[in-house]
Structures are given as C-alpha cells and as structure tokens.
Design a protein around this motif. Structure first.
Motif, PDB file in Angstrom:
ATOM      1  N   THR A   2       0.844  -1.189   0.000  1.00  0.00           N
ATOM      2  CA  THR A   2       0.000   0.000   0.000  1.00  0.00           C
ATOM      3  C   THR A   2       0.883   1.244   0.000  1.00  0.00           C
ATOM      4  OG1 THR A   2      -1.809   1.095   1.130  1.00  0.00           O
ATOM      5  CG2 THR A   2      -0.238  -0.031   2.532  1.00  0.00           C
ATOM      6  N   LEU A   3       0.261   2.357   0.209  1.00  0.00           N
ATOM      7  CA  LEU A   3       0.983   3.625   0.148  1.00  0.00           C
ATOM      8  C   LEU A   3       2.159   3.643   1.124  1.00  0.00           C
ATOM      9  CD1 LEU A   3       0.570   6.341  -1.327  1.00  0.00           C
ATOM     10  CD2 LEU A   3      -0.570   7.127   0.741  1.00  0.00           C
ATOM     11  N   THR A   4       3.300   4.143   0.663  1.00  0.00           N
ATOM     12  CA  THR A   4       4.480   4.189   1.539  1.00  0.00           C
ATOM     13  C   THR A   4       4.547   5.506   2.307  1.00  0.00           C
ATOM     14  OG1 THR A   4       5.779   5.099  -0.262  1.00  0.00           O
ATOM     15  CG2 THR A   4       5.860   2.718   0.029  1.00  0.00           C
ATOM     16  N   ARG A 266       9.571   3.379  -0.052  1.00  0.00           N
ATOM     17  CA  ARG A 266       9.923   3.018  -1.430  1.00  0.00           C
ATOM     18  C   ARG A 266      11.431   2.861  -1.526  1.00  0.00           C
ATOM     19  NH1 ARG A 266      11.299   6.497  -6.346  1.00  0.00           N
ATOM     20  NH2 ARG A 266      11.763   8.051  -4.762  1.00  0.00           N
TER      21      ARG A 266
ATOM     22  N   TRP B 119       3.822   7.494  -3.035  1.00  0.00           N
ATOM     23  CA  TRP B 119       4.308   6.399  -3.868  1.00  0.00           C
ATOM     24  C   TRP B 119       3.592   5.106  -3.512  1.00  0.00           C
ATOM     25  CZ3 TRP B 119       8.156   7.341  -7.569  1.00  0.00           C
ATOM     26  CH2 TRP B 119       8.741   8.607  -7.511  1.00  0.00           C
ATOM     27  N   ASN B 120       3.048   4.476  -4.520  1.00  0.00           N
ATOM     28  CA  ASN B 120       2.346   3.218  -4.312  1.00  0.00           C
ATOM     29  C   ASN B 120       2.773   2.269  -5.424  1.00  0.00           C
ATOM     30  OD1 ASN B 120       0.478   1.252  -3.516  1.00  0.00           O
ATOM     31  ND2 ASN B 120      -1.099   2.770  -3.078  1.00  0.00           N
ATOM     32  N   ASN B 121       2.575   0.937  -5.229  1.00  0.00           N
ATOM     33  CA  ASN B 121       3.040   0.076  -6.323  1.00  0.00           C
ATOM     34  C   ASN B 121       1.959  -0.403  -7.263  1.00  0.00           C
ATOM     35  OD1 ASN B 121       2.629  -1.413  -3.992  1.00  0.00           O
ATOM     36  ND2 ASN B 121       4.665  -2.281  -4.023  1.00  0.00           N
ATOM     37  N   TRP B 139       7.202   1.208  -8.228  1.00  0.00           N
ATOM     38  CA  TRP B 139       6.668   2.359  -7.490  1.00  0.00           C
ATOM     39  C   TRP B 139       6.343   3.498  -8.438  1.00  0.00           C
ATOM     40  CZ3 TRP B 139       5.531   1.160  -2.739  1.00  0.00           C
ATOM     41  CH2 TRP B 139       6.332   0.251  -2.022  1.00  0.00           C
TER      42      TRP B 139
END
Lengths: 267, 202
Positions: A2-4, A266, B119-121, B139
C-alpha cells in the motif's frame, strides 16, 4: 502493498543558497539548491520541499529561475513555499515547474487564498504550512495538552516563527482542510534545529484532526526520530534537513534503515 | 524525433511533463486549442487542474472538437487527463470527453486519507503497451482524489491498492491513461513515457 511513508529532504533557500538554522535562527550555508536537489532525487528521496526564506520580496523574484532549474533536473514531486501571498505568487511557482505550493503567513492573513488556489489548480497543489510553538499561558478556549507535568496549547506562528497569532493549531488545520488544503506541512518551532526528535504529541494531534495528509517537520537528528514519529502517529511523511545536508545519512541509507524496522518505504 | 503536443488547460505545472518528454526524445509543443492543423504524432492531456475548468478549456475554445482532432492519434491522459476520457466525473458538472465508457468517482474518505498522495506500487493485470518493460510492483507517484470506474474492467492493465483497488493504467484503442504521474515517477515513469512515444511513432 500500500501507500508508503514519504521521506522528504527540505531545502531552506536564502538568496539562492541552501541554509540551515537552529530554532529558525543562526543560519549556516549548506550548498547549491539545484545540485542538492539532483543528489537527493538520485539517492531516492520521495519528494523535495524548498522554502524560500529570503528576506525581501525584491530578492525573492529569483525563485522563478530556481524552480525552473530544479524542475529540469529532477523527476520526483517538489513543493515550493516561502513568502507566497497572492494567487500570482502561487501561479508563478506552479507554472514554472513546481508540483505544489506551500503557503503559510499568506494563508493566515487571507484564508480565502486556500480556496482560490484549490479551485484553480486542484486541492493536491495546496500545501498549508504551519509553524507551531507550545504556549504555556493557559487559555481555556484552547485545546490543552500536558507533557512532563506542564500544560500548554499549540499556537500558530507566522513570519518565519517571529509572530504569534493566538490561533490554536488544531482549529487552524481543521479550517485549512475545509477551505481546500490538500496537505499540511507541520513544523514545530520548539524542535526545529534541535536534532532532538519530532514533536510527536503535536504531530499525532494534528494528524488525528484532519483527513488530508500531514508532513512532520522540525527536530529530526537521526533515522530513529523518523521511526518514532511514524510508529507513534499516523503521519504520512517526515521532512528533514540537517541529517541529509551534512552527509550524516544518505537518503537511501535512511530509507533502508526504516524499512528494516518495519516502516513501509519506497526503495 | 517524434513530435507531440501537450494540451494546456492553463492550470498548473506542465513544465515537468514537457521536460520529461524532451528527455526521452520528443519535441514538444504546448497547445491551448485545436484550431491549428494537427501535425503531431501524439497528444497528452496533463494531470493538473480541476475537471470542469479543464473540460471547458478543451471544449470551448476550438472550432473543431477533440475527437475530430485526434482521430486515431495516440493520446495519453495523466491523472485528471485520464479522468476526462470518461463520460462524467463526480468532481464536476461538465460532461467528459466520452471516449471511454464509464465514470469518475470520488475516493472513499472513510477509511483512507484523501487525496491519495505518494508512492504506491503497480499490480500489473495484463500486458499493455504503456507497461512494456515495467516490472510488477514498480513504485509510481499518485496524487488524486478521484478514481475511474470503467464500464468494462478489461481496459484496466494495472491497479494499485489503496484500501480499494484503484485503476492505475487503462488502455482503450488509441487512448492511454495513467492515474499516477509518470513524469514524477522517476526512472519507471520514463519507461512509460518512452513506451507512449513508441506508439506515437507507429
């Protein structure tokens, strides 16, 4: 996944140079903004923040060239703030290549500008920057907190931390969100430059008062300070300057350290 | 050299997109209407601004309409630009470009923060032209408060997990869309812009 969590190096810029102070004062030179921007971007920074702390409006006009230069060397998002008073100031920053504009004193003096910016450029461009200091003069109309047996409330300061507004930060961030802010950049004046860790109590309470993302700022002296603020609050991003400027820690090194301790970043 | 145009709605940073495209080998013009003859190999609808003002700027200042101008030319819509491909959006009252069936809806704010910022994947669902050479879990940088809800999920080539599945890349005929910002997504973003330019050259 999920979102970092975002790790954001901050560059305070004065007369075209990156500088770093303590408690908003005693300024030291820390390098060329464009070179540093490129270096941090290559090292894996998630975003960059530039705060123009140039004293006079006349000298501040050079920010446009700086924004252009930075935008042409990096391919990650960046925010530019400092001295933004009008829609024209904000436009100048956004149309020259910045992704977001930070507005602080200008938003306190004229809160409508938040809404105007949101309507023109979209909410995601509008970062309301808030400088906060603990005020130990207890006033019952404020949100009172206690730490180490001392009671206080969190007061919003303007003009680079020089002038108190009497505004309670909890009230102000809620208003800012309603008016159209897309993100809050929250700086503790008490902690800024101390390398003593973020003001976690402040961060936690601001994060819990709004639904938009919040960036914690002020006080980061080591990667563990970031871990503390991420573990003890639901903050979205951590901003730091000196740990990156003085090469004590590379951005990637900090992020690997965080990842190994369970913070989603990330890499 | 491949020549492309970015449509400027007059509302935000298009410098970064122009710059990124130039870095991967395009010559880029910025246009604000469709009145001049279309000499380009591709068009980009950038991802900054608000739905209604952006739709108005694309619809109201040209003698010919969007569909007529682009015909079969590849178009890359980024964030808001991709949302404009659809029939309508909860962000505004104006009709969308209506080149892809479906609508744009607001992200649920009950469980997650809105905007979805950071940032998301990418979870790659199927091969696509934009995703060629892009690894699963790459990312990318998102900043948005709305998501697309296509009539057919077949057009979604990648998603991202933000509590709900957010369609991240769509491909339909000559229309390509990314909910994230490739121009802000470091090296992986450059791969996708290059892929788009490859389509433009065909």
């Amino acid at each position: 996944m999920t979102l970092t969590k975002r790790i954001i190096p901050c560059l305070d810029v004065k007369n075209g140079r990156v500088v770093k102070g303590l408690n908003f004062e005693s300024i030291k030179d820390a390098g060329d903004p464009v070179e540093l921007a490129e270096k941090y971007s290559n090292e894996g920074a998630d975003e960059l923040v530039f705060l123009d702390i140039t004293a006079s409006d006349e000298q501040r006009k050079t920010i446009k060239d700086l924004v252009r230069k930075v935008a042409s060397v990096i391919d990650i998002p960046f925010t530019v703030g400092g001295g933004v008073k009008s829609l024209e100031d904000a436009r100048n920053i956004l149309l020259n290549g910045a992704d977001k504009v930070g507005i602080n004193t200008g938003a306190i003096k004229n809160p409508k500008i938040i809404t105007e910016l949101m309507e023109l450029f979209g909410r995601q461009c509008v970062v309301v920057a808030v400088d906060v200091k603990r005020n130990y003069n207890i006033d019952d109309s404020k949100n009172i907190f206690t730490e180490n047996d001392k009671s206080f409330w969190f007061e919003v300061f303007i003009y680079g931390g020089k002038e108190g507004t009497g505004l309670d930060v909890i009230d102000w961030v809620k208003d800012a969100e309603k008016l159209g802010a897309g993100e809050i950049l929250l700086t503790s004046i008490d902690k800024d430059g101390t390398k003593d860790g973020y003001d976690i109590l402040l961060t936690k309470n601001v994060v819990d008062s709004v639904t938009i993302p919040v960036i914690a700022s002020g006080g980061c002296g080591k990667p563990d300070d970031m871990i503390d603020v991420f573990k003890e609050s639901n903050v979205d991003a951590a901003l730091a300057a000196s740990i990156f400027h003085y090469q004590t820690h590379g951005v990637n090194g900090v992020k690997s350290y965080l990842k190994n301790r369970g913070i989603p970043v990330r890499l | 050299m491949v020549s492309v145009a970015i449509f400027d709605y007059g509302a935000g940073n298009i410098f970064s997109l122009k710059n990124s495209l130039e870095k991967v080998g395009a010559t880029v013009d910025v246009i604000t209407n469709f009145d001049n003859e279309n000499t380009y190999s591709g068009l980009l609808l950038p991802g900054v601004g608000n739905f209604d003002p952006a739709m108005n700027s694309i619809r109201n200042f040209s003698k010919i309409q969007f569909k007529e101008y682009v015909e079969n030319m590849p178009v890359l819509g980024i964030c808001l630009g991709m949302e404009m491909f659809f029939e309508k959006s909860e962000e505004g009252k104006e009709k969308g470009l209506n080149v892809i069936e479906g609508e744009v809806i607001v992200l649920p704010s009950s469980s997650m923060k809105v905007p979805h910022m950071g940032w998301n994947n990418l979870e790659i669902k199927k091969p696509g032209k934009i995703l060629e050479g892009v690894e699963n879990d790459s990312w990318v940088y998102f900043v948005h408060s709305y998501r697309v809800k296509p009539e057919s999920n077949d057009i979604i080539t990648a998603e991202s997990d933000y509590g709900i599945k957010v369609p991240a890349v769509v491909e339909h005929d000559n229309f390509y869309g990314t909910q994230f910002h490739p121009e802000k997504s470091s090296t992986v973003g450059k791969i996708m812009l290059k892929n788009f330019l490859k389509e433009c050259k065909k």
